[in-house]
Design a protein around this motif. Structure first.
Motif, mmCIF file in Angstrom:
data_model
loop_
_atom_site.group_PDB
_atom_site.id
_atom_site.type_symbol
_atom_site.label_atom_id
_atom_site.label_comp_id
_atom_site.label_asym_id
_atom_site.label_seq_id
_atom_site.Cartn_x
_atom_site.Cartn_y
_atom_site.Cartn_z
ATOM 1 N N ALA A 1 0.828 -1.210 0.000
ATOM 2 C CA ALA A 1 0.000 0.000 0.000
ATOM 3 C C ALA A 1 0.860 1.257 0.000
ATOM 4 N N ASP A 2 1.961 1.239 0.768
ATOM 5 C CA ASP A 2 2.849 2.394 0.810
ATOM 6 C C ASP A 2 3.477 2.636 -0.562
ATOM 7 N N SER A 3 3.798 1.560 -1.263
ATOM 8 C CA SER A 3 4.400 1.702 -2.594
ATOM 9 C C SER A 3 3.424 2.333 -3.580
ATOM 10 N N ALA A 4 2.158 1.895 -3.543
ATOM 11 C CA ALA A 4 1.155 2.469 -4.442
ATOM 12 C C ALA A 4 0.903 3.936 -4.100
ATOM 13 N N TYR A 5 0.876 4.240 -2.816
ATOM 14 C CA TYR A 5 0.697 5.622 -2.362
ATOM 15 C C TYR A 5 1.848 6.507 -2.862
ATOM 16 N N ALA A 6 3.073 6.021 -2.709
ATOM 17 C CA ALA A 6 4.243 6.790 -3.134
ATOM 18 C C ALA A 6 4.260 6.974 -4.648
ATOM 19 N N GLU A 7 3.719 6.010 -5.380
ATOM 20 C CA GLU A 7 3.657 6.113 -6.837
ATOM 21 C C GLU A 7 2.751 7.260 -7.276
ATOM 22 N N ALA A 8 1.634 7.435 -6.562
ATOM 23 C CA ALA A 8 0.662 8.460 -6.951
ATOM 24 C C ALA A 8 1.000 9.841 -6.401
ATOM 25 N N LEU A 9 1.670 9.891 -5.279
ATOM 26 C CA LEU A 9 1.851 11.152 -4.553
ATOM 27 C C LEU A 9 2.516 12.259 -5.372
ATOM 28 N N PRO A 10 3.562 12.015 -6.157
ATOM 29 C CA PRO A 10 4.191 13.123 -6.892
ATOM 30 C C PRO A 10 3.272 13.807 -7.887
ATOM 31 N N HIS A 11 2.247 13.117 -8.343
ATOM 32 C CA HIS A 11 1.306 13.693 -9.302
ATOM 33 C C HIS A 11 0.231 14.541 -8.620
ATOM 34 N N ALA A 12 0.190 14.499 -7.283
ATOM 35 C CA ALA A 12 -0.900 15.146 -6.541
ATOM 36 C C ALA A 12 -0.357 16.086 -5.472
ATOM 37 N N ALA A 13 0.702 16.791 -5.811
ATOM 38 C CA ALA A 13 1.336 17.667 -4.825
ATOM 39 C C ALA A 13 0.415 18.797 -4.380
ATOM 40 N N ASP A 14 -0.558 19.162 -5.206
ATOM 41 C CA ASP A 14 -1.448 20.273 -4.873
ATOM 42 C C ASP A 14 -2.629 19.845 -4.000
ATOM 43 N N TYR A 15 -2.613 18.607 -3.521
ATOM 44 C CA TYR A 15 -3.763 18.082 -2.774
ATOM 45 C C TYR A 15 -3.313 17.524 -1.428
ATOM 46 N N GLU A 16 -4.236 17.609 -0.473
ATOM 47 C CA GLU A 16 -4.027 16.993 0.829
ATOM 48 C C GLU A 16 -5.130 15.966 1.064
ATOM 49 N N LEU A 17 -4.852 14.971 1.882
ATOM 50 C CA LEU A 17 -5.812 13.915 2.167
ATOM 51 C C LEU A 17 -6.387 14.073 3.562
ATOM 52 N N ILE A 18 -7.671 13.772 3.670
ATOM 53 C CA ILE A 18 -8.395 13.863 4.942
ATOM 54 C C ILE A 18 -9.004 12.503 5.234
ATOM 55 N N ARG A 19 -8.779 11.998 6.425
ATOM 56 C CA ARG A 19 -9.399 10.744 6.855
ATOM 57 C C ARG A 19 -10.605 11.040 7.754
ATOM 58 N N ILE A 20 -11.679 10.331 7.534
ATOM 59 C CA ILE A 20 -12.883 10.496 8.351
ATOM 60 C C ILE A 20 -13.368 9.112 8.773
ATOM 61 N N GLU A 21 -13.620 8.946 10.065
ATOM 62 C CA GLU A 21 -14.238 7.723 10.567
ATOM 63 C C GLU A 21 -15.692 8.014 10.895
ATOM 64 N N GLY A 22 -16.592 7.175 10.443
ATOM 65 C CA GLY A 22 -18.013 7.363 10.732
ATOM 66 C C GLY A 22 -18.629 8.451 9.866
ATOM 67 N N ARG A 23 -19.584 9.142 10.444
ATOM 68 C CA ARG A 23 -20.308 10.174 9.689
ATOM 69 C C ARG A 23 -19.405 11.350 9.330
ATOM 70 N N ALA A 24 -19.670 11.925 8.185
ATOM 71 C CA ALA A 24 -18.944 13.125 7.783
ATOM 72 C C ALA A 24 -19.423 14.315 8.613
ATOM 73 N N PRO A 25 -18.545 15.253 8.899
ATOM 74 C CA PRO A 25 -18.969 16.480 9.589
ATOM 75 C C PRO A 25 -20.098 17.153 8.825
ATOM 76 N N HIS A 26 -21.060 17.684 9.555
ATOM 77 C CA HIS A 26 -22.260 18.240 8.927
ATOM 78 C C HIS A 26 -21.924 19.362 7.948
ATOM 79 N N ASP A 27 -20.936 20.171 8.278
ATOM 80 C CA ASP A 27 -20.629 21.303 7.395
ATOM 81 C C ASP A 27 -19.953 20.869 6.095
ATOM 82 N N MET A 28 -19.521 19.598 6.020
ATOM 83 C CA MET A 28 -18.903 19.101 4.801
ATOM 84 C C MET A 28 -19.914 18.407 3.882
ATOM 85 N N LEU A 29 -21.113 18.165 4.370
ATOM 86 C CA LEU A 29 -22.069 17.364 3.604
ATOM 87 C C LEU A 29 -22.426 17.957 2.236
ATOM 88 N N PRO A 30 -22.666 19.266 2.119
ATOM 89 C CA PRO A 30 -22.973 19.785 0.766
ATOM 90 C C PRO A 30 -21.860 19.524 -0.241
#
Length: 387
Positions: A212-241
Motif C-alpha cells: 500500500a505504501d508503494s502504491a501511495y508513493a507512486e501516486a503522490l508526486p502527481h498530486a502535490a497540490d492536494y491533501e488527504l483527509i481521513r474520516i471515521e463514521g459520519r462526515a462532519p455536517h458542514d462538509m455534507l454539501p
C-alpha cells in the motif's frame, strides 16, 4: 401478504406458429394438420403445467420484521450463490435482515418470496427510484436451483412487472450473474443486455509488505497540490454539501447501453446512506482529497467493515471531480484507504469492489492495488408494455 400469481405466457408458442404455418402448408395439408394437432397439445400441456405451478405458488411480500420470510429468502439466495457464484460468502441471517431493513441508502424496496408446495422457490425485489429515474423499476430475481425450469421465474417476473406498471414505470431493468441461463431468460422476456459489472476481491495477506505504501508513493508526486483527509463514521455536517457534489461525480462512470438518467445526490441522500451503512452494522471510513489552494473537495473513496465479520471490508464509491482529474487522485485515495484500514482495522483480510467492465481507468487502479476478478454480473433492460 399472499399475492397469488395468475400469469401464463404462451407467446413463444404463438410466435413460433406464425413463423411456421407457411412452411407447414408448403409441405402438404396432412403435414400441416399433424403439426397443428401437435401445437394444440403443446399449448394445452403448457397451460396445464403453468396452472399447476401457479396454483401451487404464492408470492409473499415482507419487510425486515418478518423473520420467517427473511430467512426463506436467505436460503434461496445462498442456494443460488452455491450454484451461480460460489466465490460469494454465505449470507447470514443477520446480514440478510440488515439488507432488507436498510438497503443501500434506505430507498424503499419491495421484497418478495415465492412459495411452492411449502418451500421457498424464488426471491425477488423491486426498487423504483426515490430521488431520480422514477420511470424505471429495477428488479432482482433469483430462483432456487432445485426449482428452476418450472415457470417460477417467469411467473414471478410477471408479478414484478405488474408492480412496476402500477407505479407508472415505463422501463424495467434486472441484473444477475452471468450464467448459461441468465441471457436466454432475459431474452425470452424482452430484456436486452445493456451493461456488465465485474466483481473483484483483494486478499490482503497475499500482498507483499509495503504494498500500500508503494502504491501511495507512486501516486503522490502527481498530486502535490492536494491533501488527504481521513474520516471515521459520519462526515462532519458542514462538509455534507461538498460531499454531495463530490458523490455526484460518480455519474461520469460508464453506463454502457443502460437507459438511465444521472443520479441525484442531495444532502439528505448522503445522510440516508450513512444511516443505512452504520445502522446495518458496518464501520465506515472515508478518504477525501482536497485541493490545497481552493479548499475544493476533489475526490474521495469509502470503505466499510462488517461488524459481524470484521475480516471482511467492502469498497463503496470512489470518484474524482472532472476538474481535478489527471493527478492520479483515484489511485492516491484508494492506496491511502488501504493504509487507513491497515492501521485501524488490521484484522481485515479481504476487500471487495464492483466496476463496470468498460471502466478502464478504475479497473487499472484496482488491478494496481491487487484486486482480481471473480465474477461478472449482467444488467438487462427493456421497455414496459402496457397491460
Amino acid at each position: 401478504m399472499d399475492r397469488p400469481v395468475t400469469v401464463v405466457d404462451i407467446s413463444h408458442l404463438l410466435s413460433s406458429t406464425c413463423r411456421s404455418t407457411g412452411r407447414w402448408i408448403q409441405r402438404g395439408p396432412s403435414y400441416a394438420v399433424a403439426q397443428a394437432i401437435f401445437l394444440a397439445r403443446n399449448i394445452r400441456w403448457t397451460l396445464a403445467t403453468a396452472e399447476v405451478t401457479l396454483k401451487a405458488m404464492q408470492v409473499r411480500e415482507y419487510d425486515g420484521d418478518d423473520a420467517g420470510q427473511v430467512e426463506a429468502g436467505r436460503l434461496v439466495i445462498n442456494a443460488a450463490h452455491a450454484t451461480d457464484s460460489p466465490w460469494m460468502p454465505e449470507l447470514t441471517r443477520h446480514r440478510r435482515e440488515m439488507q432488507v431493513r436498510f438497503g443501500w441508502d434506505k430507498s424503499p424496496i419491495r421484497h418478495l418470496v415465492a412459495w411452492g408446495d411449502g418451500e421457498p422457490v424464488a426471491v425477488a425485489e423491486v426498487e423504483i427510484g426515490e430521488w431520480d429515474n422514477r420511470d424505471l423499476a429495477w428488479m432482482n430475481l433469483i430462483v432456487h436451483p432445485d426449482h428452476r425450469r418450472h415457470g417460477h421465474g417467469t411467473a414471478l417476473l410477471e408479478h414484478l412487472t405488474g408492480i412496476a406498471r402500477t407505479a407508472g414505470c415505463t422501463k424495467i431493468g434486472a441484473s444477475g450473474w452471468e450464467t448459461s441461463a441468465s441471457v436466454p431468460f432475459a431474452a425470452r422476456h424482452g430484456l436486452v443486455r445493456a451493461s456488465q459489472e465485474v466483481y473483484r476481491v483483494v486478499n490482503l495477506p497475499d500482498l507483499p509488505t509495503g504494498f500500500a505504501d508503494s502504491a501511495y508513493a507512486e501516486a503522490l508526486p502527481h498530486a502535490a497540490d492536494y491533501e488527504l483527509i481521513r474520516i471515521e463514521g459520519r462526515a462532519p455536517h458542514d462538509m455534507l454539501p461538498a460531499i454531495a457534489q463530490l458523490t455526484a461525480a460518480i455519474n461520469d462512470a460508464p453506463v454502457d447501453d443502460l437507459d438511465i438518467e444521472d443520479e441525484v445526490f442531495p444532502v439528505e441522500r448522503i445522510q440516508d446512506y450513512e444511516d443505512a451503512t452504520l445502522g446495518s452494522g458496518h464501520r465506515m471510513r472515508r478518504v477525501l482529497a482536497r485541493h490545497r489552494d481552493t479548499g475544493e473537495l476533489a475526490g474521495h473513496t469509502i470503505a466499510t467493515v462488517d461488524l459481524e465479520d470484521p475480516r471482511v471490508a467492502h469498497q463503496h464509491d470512489t470518484s474524482v471531480v472532472r476538474a481535478h482529474r489527471g493527478h492520479r487522485l483515484g489511485l492516491l485515495v484508494k492506496a491511502e484507504m488501504l493504509r487507513f484500514l491497515g492501521e485501524t482495522e488490521p484484522q481485515v483480510v479481504s476487500i471487495d469492489t464492483w466496476n463496470a467492465e468498460s471502466n478502464d481507468h478504475m479497473i487499472s487502479v484496482n488491478e494496481r492495488l491487487g484486486y482480481r476478478p471473480l465474477g461478472r454480473e449482467l444488467a438487462f433492460q427493456g421497455k414496459l408494455s402496457r397491460a
